[in-house]
Design a protein around this motif. Sequence first.
Motif, PDB file in Angstrom:
ATOM      1  N   CYS A  78     -19.239   0.561 -12.463  1.00  0.00           N
ATOM      2  CA  CYS A  78     -19.653   1.952 -12.280  1.00  0.00           C
ATOM      3  C   CYS A  78     -18.431   2.818 -12.001  1.00  0.00           C
ATOM      4  O   CYS A  78     -17.419   2.335 -11.473  1.00  0.00           O
ATOM      5  N   THR A  79     -18.531   4.084 -12.341  1.00  0.00           N
ATOM      6  CA  THR A  79     -17.458   5.025 -12.024  1.00  0.00           C
ATOM      7  C   THR A  79     -17.199   5.041 -10.520  1.00  0.00           C
ATOM      8  O   THR A  79     -18.123   5.170  -9.723  1.00  0.00           O
ATOM      9  N   GLY A  80     -15.935   4.886 -10.157  1.00  0.00           N
ATOM     10  CA  GLY A  80     -15.570   4.825  -8.746  1.00  0.00           C
ATOM     11  C   GLY A  80     -15.283   3.427  -8.263  1.00  0.00           C
ATOM     12  O   GLY A  80     -14.689   3.243  -7.191  1.00  0.00           O
ATOM     13  N   ASP A  81     -15.701   2.415  -9.034  1.00  0.00           N
ATOM     14  CA  ASP A  81     -15.437   1.036  -8.648  1.00  0.00           C
ATOM     15  C   ASP A  81     -13.940   0.743  -8.696  1.00  0.00           C
ATOM     16  O   ASP A  81     -13.210   1.272  -9.544  1.00  0.00           O
ATOM     17  N   TRP A  82     -13.495  -0.132  -7.800  1.00  0.00           N
ATOM     18  CA  TRP A  82     -12.159  -0.706  -7.866  1.00  0.00           C
ATOM     19  C   TRP A  82     -12.280  -2.037  -8.578  1.00  0.00           C
ATOM     20  O   TRP A  82     -13.199  -2.814  -8.302  1.00  0.00           O
TER      21      TRP A  82
ATOM     22  N   THR B 130       0.821  -1.204   0.000  1.00  0.00           N
ATOM     23  CA  THR B 130       0.000   0.000   0.000  1.00  0.00           C
ATOM     24  C   THR B 130       0.861   1.263   0.000  1.00  0.00           C
ATOM     25  O   THR B 130       0.564   2.231  -0.694  1.00  0.00           O
ATOM     26  N   SER B 131       1.918   1.258   0.769  1.00  0.00           N
ATOM     27  CA  SER B 131       2.738   2.454   0.908  1.00  0.00           C
ATOM     28  C   SER B 131       3.424   2.861  -0.390  1.00  0.00           C
ATOM     29  O   SER B 131       3.766   4.023  -0.568  1.00  0.00           O
ATOM     30  N   SER B 132       3.613   1.902  -1.304  1.00  0.00           N
ATOM     31  CA  SER B 132       4.321   2.215  -2.544  1.00  0.00           C
ATOM     32  C   SER B 132       3.418   2.233  -3.764  1.00  0.00           C
ATOM     33  O   SER B 132       3.891   2.458  -4.876  1.00  0.00           O
ATOM     34  N   SER B 133       2.130   1.980  -3.587  1.00  0.00           N
ATOM     35  CA  SER B 133       1.228   1.914  -4.735  1.00  0.00           C
ATOM     36  C   SER B 133       1.006   3.282  -5.354  1.00  0.00           C
ATOM     37  O   SER B 133       0.668   4.245  -4.656  1.00  0.00           O
ATOM     38  N   PRO B 134       1.172   3.404  -6.672  1.00  0.00           N
ATOM     39  CA  PRO B 134       0.885   4.677  -7.347  1.00  0.00           C
ATOM     40  C   PRO B 134      -0.594   5.056  -7.294  1.00  0.00           C
ATOM     41  O   PRO B 134      -0.955   6.190  -7.599  1.00  0.00           O
TER      42      PRO B 134
ATOM     43  N   PRO C  62      -3.136   8.128  -4.533  1.00  0.00           N
ATOM     44  CA  PRO C  62      -3.892   9.371  -4.748  1.00  0.00           C
ATOM     45  C   PRO C  62      -5.338   9.133  -5.194  1.00  0.00           C
ATOM     46  O   PRO C  62      -6.179  10.017  -5.056  1.00  0.00           O
ATOM     47  N   TYR C  63      -5.612   7.945  -5.707  1.00  0.00           N
ATOM     48  CA  TYR C  63      -6.975   7.616  -6.140  1.00  0.00           C
ATOM     49  C   TYR C  63      -7.767   6.903  -5.053  1.00  0.00           C
ATOM     50  O   TYR C  63      -8.917   6.512  -5.275  1.00  0.00           O
ATOM     51  N   GLY C  64      -7.133   6.688  -3.883  1.00  0.00           N
ATOM     52  CA  GLY C  64      -7.848   6.106  -2.757  1.00  0.00           C
ATOM     53  C   GLY C  64      -7.432   4.715  -2.363  1.00  0.00           C
ATOM     54  O   GLY C  64      -8.052   4.106  -1.480  1.00  0.00           O
ATOM     55  N   TRP C  65      -6.394   4.177  -2.982  1.00  0.00           N
ATOM     56  CA  TRP C  65      -5.943   2.824  -2.630  1.00  0.00           C
ATOM     57  C   TRP C  65      -5.434   2.797  -1.192  1.00  0.00           C
ATOM     58  O   TRP C  65      -4.746   3.702  -0.755  1.00  0.00           O
TER      59      TRP C  65
END
Length: 386
Positions: free
Chosen positions: A87-91, A17-21, A24-27
């Motif tokens: 849907c928009t916003g889905d992961w 998690t700490s290195s995921s690009p 900024p998108y909520g990961w």
Amino acid sequence: MSLPSSSFRSTSTSTSTSSSPLIPYGWDSVLDDAFAAHAAAGLVPARIVRVDRGLCDVVVADGAGGLTTVRADTDPVHSPDPMRVACTGDWAAVDLDPAQPKGPSVRALLPRRTAIVRSTSSKRSEGQVLAANVDHAVIAVSLAAELDLGRLERFLSLAWESGAQPLVALTKADLVADTTYLLEDAESAAPGVQVVVVSATTGEGLDVLSEVLTGGTAVLLGQSGAGKSTLTNALLGREVQEVRATRDADGKGRHTTTTRDLLPLPDGGVLIDTPGLRGVGLWDAEGGLTQVFSEIEQLAEGCRFQDCSHQSEPGCAVLAALEDGTLQHRRLESYRKLLRENAWIASRTDQRLRAEMRREWKQRSAAGREMYERKRGGGGGHRRRS
């Protein structure tokens, strides 16, 4: 934009998690855990930023520490249930293998934390997901038109029910000489909700709004002409969404946004701009109604009877509040109207509840006829004997 084939292997491995690009998108760590099985299958995490006719745009890691946008097929996750479609916003878990006949594809959707859902206008009374995994639901209300508090309460019910935190943005404040009373009216219809007076033209309220939205996922909701796209451009600091003027004849808006677009905010977090909503049908929104009309719910706790309908029962605390002016008649009528609508929608999708409502209607109808006959006295009987 498609990823080069050399990046497929590097993006298909799980990253901390700490290195995921995608941070900024909520990961976050919760999503990291939920995605573990998909990572083991060689899929990559992505967030859906736009859906359009069986395809979607997803943002994924590019394998070099950055992000890129990929067009992906949603057929593998197609469902006859409209509540389960992408849907928009889905992961999502995406297969980026270029050897696929249709190119990259969405193979699975991660469980949603929250979802903005409304009832469709179809006769089947289906639910429609407007946006997923939202932290803040910003309800844009134009001050250039007459303030419709009933519609605002409807939007707030939908927002509260989603699990997101509602916020009301009173837009186009530069077109109104004095917003004091309009602000007070909006606050009276939105207990527990922050109401911000905003002008994209003068910049009023934008700093407050930006501070609240930074770091999470927000969605903009409202009618056409409420200034959502203009507000989006102001928050992003650049012209991203097309803006068109409202009609001079009636002040109503024109549809400029036709898709739900997820856009990164400059100070962190993302914003979903949505098309204007003509209809805002409730969908299983009892919890949301309880939040919006919290003062009525609190008053009802003081009623003499637990099943008080707040119509004519003795010892009704709600009616007492009407009498002493503590509760507005408009608020109670709006509450009753939305409760009836929500119950009706639920009855069309729940056979047991529908049967119960029919029995209740029959009982009320029979009681009404009996009362009518009593008021008539023996008139009917005299005519039968003559």
